[in-house]
Scaffold this motif. Sequence first.
Motif, PDB file in Angstrom:
ATOM      1  N   GLY A 291      -2.511  -0.448 -12.731  1.00 46.71           N
ATOM      2  CA  GLY A 291      -2.958   0.229 -13.940  1.00 46.71           C
ATOM      3  C   GLY A 291      -4.339  -0.173 -14.395  1.00 46.71           C
ATOM      4  N   THR A 292      -5.017  -1.022 -13.610  1.00 44.16           N
ATOM      5  CA  THR A 292      -6.381  -1.438 -13.928  1.00 44.16           C
ATOM      6  C   THR A 292      -7.298  -1.007 -12.783  1.00 44.16           C
ATOM      7  N   PRO A 293      -8.622  -1.023 -12.990  1.00 44.48           N
ATOM      8  CA  PRO A 293      -9.547  -0.668 -11.905  1.00 44.48           C
ATOM      9  C   PRO A 293      -9.394  -1.552 -10.671  1.00 44.48           C
ATOM     10  N   ALA A 294      -8.892  -2.781 -10.846  1.00 43.03           N
ATOM     11  CA  ALA A 294      -8.738  -3.693  -9.713  1.00 43.03           C
ATOM     12  C   ALA A 294      -7.725  -3.169  -8.697  1.00 43.03           C
ATOM     13  N   ALA A 295      -6.827  -2.290  -9.128  1.00 42.07           N
ATOM     14  CA  ALA A 295      -5.810  -1.769  -8.212  1.00 42.07           C
ATOM     15  C   ALA A 295      -6.420  -0.946  -7.090  1.00 42.07           C
ATOM     16  N   ASP A 296      -7.574  -0.345  -7.343  1.00 43.26           N
ATOM     17  CA  ASP A 296      -8.202   0.495  -6.323  1.00 43.26           C
ATOM     18  C   ASP A 296      -8.673  -0.311  -5.114  1.00 43.26           C
ATOM     19  N   ALA A 297      -8.854  -1.615  -5.305  1.00 39.71           N
ATOM     20  CA  ALA A 297      -9.371  -2.456  -4.218  1.00 39.71           C
ATOM     21  C   ALA A 297      -8.273  -3.126  -3.408  1.00 39.71           C
ATOM     22  N   VAL A 298      -7.009  -2.889  -3.761  1.00 36.94           N
ATOM     23  CA  VAL A 298      -5.906  -3.548  -3.061  1.00 36.94           C
ATOM     24  C   VAL A 298      -5.693  -2.898  -1.696  1.00 36.94           C
ATOM     25  N   ASP A 299      -5.476  -3.725  -0.690  1.00 38.46           N
ATOM     26  CA  ASP A 299      -5.245  -3.250   0.673  1.00 38.46           C
ATOM     27  C   ASP A 299      -4.008  -2.347   0.718  1.00 38.46           C
ATOM     28  N   PRO A 300      -4.144  -1.102   1.170  1.00 35.42           N
ATOM     29  CA  PRO A 300      -2.984  -0.200   1.237  1.00 35.42           C
ATOM     30  C   PRO A 300      -1.836  -0.749   2.079  1.00 35.42           C
ATOM     31  N   ALA A 301      -2.161  -1.483   3.130  1.00 33.76           N
ATOM     32  CA  ALA A 301      -1.100  -2.065   3.970  1.00 33.76           C
ATOM     33  C   ALA A 301      -0.274  -3.077   3.173  1.00 33.76           C
ATOM     34  N   LEU A 302      -0.945  -3.867   2.338  1.00 34.88           N
ATOM     35  CA  LEU A 302      -0.235  -4.825   1.493  1.00 34.88           C
ATOM     36  C   LEU A 302       0.640  -4.090   0.486  1.00 34.88           C
ATOM     37  N   LEU A 303       0.123  -3.014  -0.094  1.00 33.99           N
ATOM     38  CA  LEU A 303       0.905  -2.236  -1.054  1.00 33.99           C
ATOM     39  C   LEU A 303       2.178  -1.689  -0.413  1.00 33.99           C
ATOM     40  N   ARG A 304       2.052  -1.180   0.802  1.00 35.11           N
ATOM     41  CA  ARG A 304       3.220  -0.630   1.494  1.00 35.11           C
ATOM     42  C   ARG A 304       4.246  -1.719   1.789  1.00 35.11           C
ATOM     43  N   GLU A 305       3.767  -2.889   2.213  1.00 35.99           N
ATOM     44  CA  GLU A 305       4.692  -3.979   2.525  1.00 35.99           C
ATOM     45  C   GLU A 305       5.407  -4.458   1.262  1.00 35.99           C
ATOM     46  N   LEU A 306       4.667  -4.622   0.184  1.00 31.76           N
ATOM     47  CA  LEU A 306       5.275  -5.045  -1.073  1.00 31.76           C
ATOM     48  C   LEU A 306       6.296  -4.014  -1.552  1.00 31.76           C
ATOM     49  N   HIS A 307       5.917  -2.740  -1.473  1.00 32.69           N
ATOM     50  CA  HIS A 307       6.815  -1.681  -1.940  1.00 32.69           C
ATOM     51  C   HIS A 307       8.098  -1.630  -1.103  1.00 32.69           C
ATOM     52  N   ARG A 308       7.961  -1.793   0.203  1.00 36.62           N
ATOM     53  CA  ARG A 308       9.142  -1.780   1.069  1.00 36.62           C
ATOM     54  C   ARG A 308      10.121  -2.880   0.678  1.00 36.62           C
ATOM     55  N   HIS A 309       9.594  -4.072   0.439  1.00 39.40           N
ATOM     56  CA  HIS A 309      10.458  -5.181   0.055  1.00 39.40           C
ATOM     57  C   HIS A 309      11.075  -4.965  -1.332  1.00 39.40           C
ATOM     58  N   LEU A 310      10.351  -4.311  -2.228  1.00 41.56           N
ATOM     59  CA  LEU A 310      10.910  -4.019  -3.548  1.00 41.56           C
ATOM     60  C   LEU A 310      12.088  -3.059  -3.441  1.00 41.56           C
ATOM     61  N   VAL A 311      11.937  -2.030  -2.609  1.00 38.86           N
ATOM     62  CA  VAL A 311      13.019  -1.057  -2.427  1.00 38.86           C
ATOM     63  C   VAL A 311      14.241  -1.725  -1.800  1.00 38.86           C
ATOM     64  N   VAL A 312      14.002  -2.514  -0.761  1.00 36.12           N
ATOM     65  CA  VAL A 312      15.100  -3.242  -0.121  1.00 36.12           C
ATOM     66  C   VAL A 312      15.750  -4.206  -1.114  1.00 36.12           C
ATOM     67  N   GLY A 313      14.945  -4.880  -1.919  1.00 36.04           N
ATOM     68  CA  GLY A 313      15.463  -5.834  -2.898  1.00 36.04           C
ATOM     69  C   GLY A 313      16.336  -5.178  -3.948  1.00 36.04           C
ATOM     70  N   ARG A 314      15.907  -4.023  -4.454  1.00 38.91           N
ATOM     71  CA  ARG A 314      16.725  -3.326  -5.452  1.00 38.91           C
ATOM     72  C   ARG A 314      18.059  -2.897  -4.837  1.00 38.91           C
ATOM     73  N   ARG A 315      17.996  -2.411  -3.597  1.00 38.98           N
ATOM     74  CA  ARG A 315      19.226  -1.993  -2.916  1.00 38.98           C
ATOM     75  C   ARG A 315      20.128  -3.197  -2.644  1.00 38.98           C
ATOM     76  N   PHE A 316      19.538  -4.331  -2.299  1.00 33.05           N
ATOM     77  CA  PHE A 316      20.297  -5.549  -2.054  1.00 33.05           C
ATOM     78  C   PHE A 316      21.050  -5.955  -3.322  1.00 33.05           C
ATOM     79  N   ASN A 317      20.374  -5.928  -4.468  1.00 32.18           N
ATOM     80  CA  ASN A 317      21.019  -6.275  -5.732  1.00 32.18           C
ATOM     81  C   ASN A 317      22.193  -5.351  -6.033  1.00 32.18           C
ATOM     82  N   GLU A 318      22.001  -4.056  -5.807  1.00 29.02           N
ATOM     83  CA  GLU A 318      23.068  -3.099  -6.080  1.00 29.02           C
ATOM     84  C   GLU A 318      24.272  -3.331  -5.174  1.00 29.02           C
ATOM     85  N   GLN A 319      24.006  -3.575  -3.883  1.00 28.17           N
ATOM     86  CA  GLN A 319      25.104  -3.773  -2.943  1.00 28.17           C
ATOM     87  C   GLN A 319      25.844  -5.081  -3.215  1.00 28.17           C
TER      88      GLN A 319
END
Length: 288
Positions: free
Chosen positions: A35-63
């Motif tokens: 939500g800040t201008p600094a987000a535009d400089a974040v490596d897209p590969a890192l964003l994808r990896e973080l997001h993947r783990h977040l999705v898996v983590g939420r599903r892990f909690n539910e299961q």
Amino acid sequence: MTLQQTTERAAAEPRTPGRDPAPLLPDRRPARVLGTPAADAVDPALLRELHRHLVVGRRFNEQATALTRQGRLAVYPSSRGQEACQVAAALALRPRDWLFPTYRDTLAVVARGVDPVETLTLLRGDWHTGYDPVEHRVAPLCTPLATHLPHAVGLAHAARLSGDDLVALALTGDGGTSEGDFHEALTFAGVTRAPVVFLVQNNGYAISVPLAKQTAAPTLAHKGVGYGVPGVQVDGNDVVAVHGVLSAAVERARSGGGPTLVEALTYRLDAHTNADDAARYRSEDEVE
């Protein structure tokens, strides 16, 4: 000599200059990236990896929560709402570094590469630890509050003495900061400048006790100054910010800069465990 004479003498004697506390104090606002201008400089590969783990983590909690209802887990302390803290902690470490989790940090353990079934072994009541700590560089899930923090400092200090450049990252909650082991660990780490990072996941409650009833400190990050340890506060739901702050703290420790205390502001959306009735101490409006 009277107390007044002792006080006057002490005031007249020259004092050894103390360490400037300013560099140890956290900023007035928690660190944020999304939500800040600094987000535009974040490596897209890192964003994808973080997001993947977040999705898996939420599903892990539910299961895992579902497994408790089926009687297949004895207990499960859900980290729903805190996934960003745990994912970022695991991904900020190198393979040779060590992670010291609490009983609620199963997502960090899984993100570190431990098999999910082995991660849940303790919570099934089958064994003390279902995985090999040395193989994965993950200490056993710690149920007693904060007792693993001195262990993390000891391991990190011993590693440095032996010439190993590993770093220990220890997780705890806001309730853990009121335990004696927390203070002993920070004292030990501050004096020895051990390569250790403390991540406090401040989810607002120590089971049912709100933060305001367990500490009068301005923030939990401010507690570091009393031990000569710099404190940093970060938005614990901003996975990019948490990853950035922890990565910087880990590399600072690795390069000889000493320990860091990081407070991540987050929220525990579910009850303390499946055996807890959170409605007894917080409203539905607050959770919403």
